[in-house]
Design a protein around this motif. Structure first.
Motif, mmCIF file in Angstrom:
data_model
loop_
_atom_site.group_PDB
_atom_site.id
_atom_site.type_symbol
_atom_site.label_atom_id
_atom_site.label_comp_id
_atom_site.label_asym_id
_atom_site.label_seq_id
_atom_site.Cartn_x
_atom_site.Cartn_y
_atom_site.Cartn_z
ATOM 1 N N TYR A 37 -10.253 14.392 3.951
ATOM 2 C CA TYR A 37 -11.301 14.759 3.022
ATOM 3 C C TYR A 37 -12.312 13.616 2.995
ATOM 4 O O TYR A 37 -12.015 12.501 3.439
ATOM 5 N N ARG A 45 -15.908 15.458 -3.610
ATOM 6 C CA ARG A 45 -15.013 15.332 -2.473
ATOM 7 C C ARG A 45 -14.901 16.690 -1.777
ATOM 8 O O ARG A 45 -14.819 17.727 -2.439
ATOM 9 N N TYR A 94 -10.694 10.172 3.063
ATOM 10 C CA TYR A 94 -9.361 10.101 2.478
ATOM 11 C C TYR A 94 -8.386 10.970 3.262
ATOM 12 O O TYR A 94 -8.706 12.113 3.619
ATOM 13 N N ALA A 96 -4.767 12.949 2.932
ATOM 14 C CA ALA A 96 -4.063 13.555 1.805
ATOM 15 C C ALA A 96 -2.950 14.481 2.260
ATOM 16 O O ALA A 96 -2.978 15.017 3.380
ATOM 17 N N ASN A 101 -0.584 16.701 -3.802
ATOM 18 C CA ASN A 101 -1.649 15.965 -4.493
ATOM 19 C C ASN A 101 -1.494 14.463 -4.277
ATOM 20 O O ASN A 101 -1.641 13.660 -5.210
ATOM 21 N N TRP A 103 -2.785 11.087 -2.196
ATOM 22 C CA TRP A 103 -4.018 10.638 -1.562
ATOM 23 C C TRP A 103 -3.888 9.189 -1.128
ATOM 24 O O TRP A 103 -3.246 8.379 -1.800
#
Length: 113
Positions: A37, A45, A94, A96, A101, A103
């Motif tokens: 991301y 984002r 990022y 992920a 969830n 990161w």
């Protein structure tokens, strides 16, 4: 817990290439969807690319034809190969595990002459 460590960002000229890496720990890496991301200044984002455990990939329209996501399950690592970079690709990128969830801390990519 899940830890994700990105590397490979930096400053590159328009038209150049970079490869981002993300090493994961604390999970059975081969079982999870992994994603890249990015967040540009002043913007939300957004998803760049994701890859499922079987290697199926999905790309944002902005990434299609220029970026390639891949994974090496033996190394617990996901990669983002970026080519033909544009100034609008400038962002913090990022890694992920979207279903968890989880990161990474992010790595800055700046495309500028």
């Amino acid at each position: 817990q899940v830890q994700l460590v990105e590397s490979g960002g930096g400053l590159v000229q328009p038209g150049g290439s970079l490869r981002l890496s993300c090493e994961a720990s604390g999970l059975t890496f081969s079982s999870y969807v992994m994603g890249w991301y990015r967040q540009a200044p002043g913007k939300q984002r957004e998803m760049v690319a994701i890859i499922n455990p079987g290697g199926t990939t999905v790309y944002a329209d902005s990434a299609k034809g220029r970026f390639t996501i891949s994974r090496d399950n033996a190394k617990n690592t996901v990669y983002l190969q970026m080519a033909s970079l544009k100034p609008e690709d400038t962002a913090v990128y990022y890694c992920a595990v979207p279903t968890q969830n989880a990161w990474g801390q992010g790595t800055q990519v700046t495309v500028s002459s």
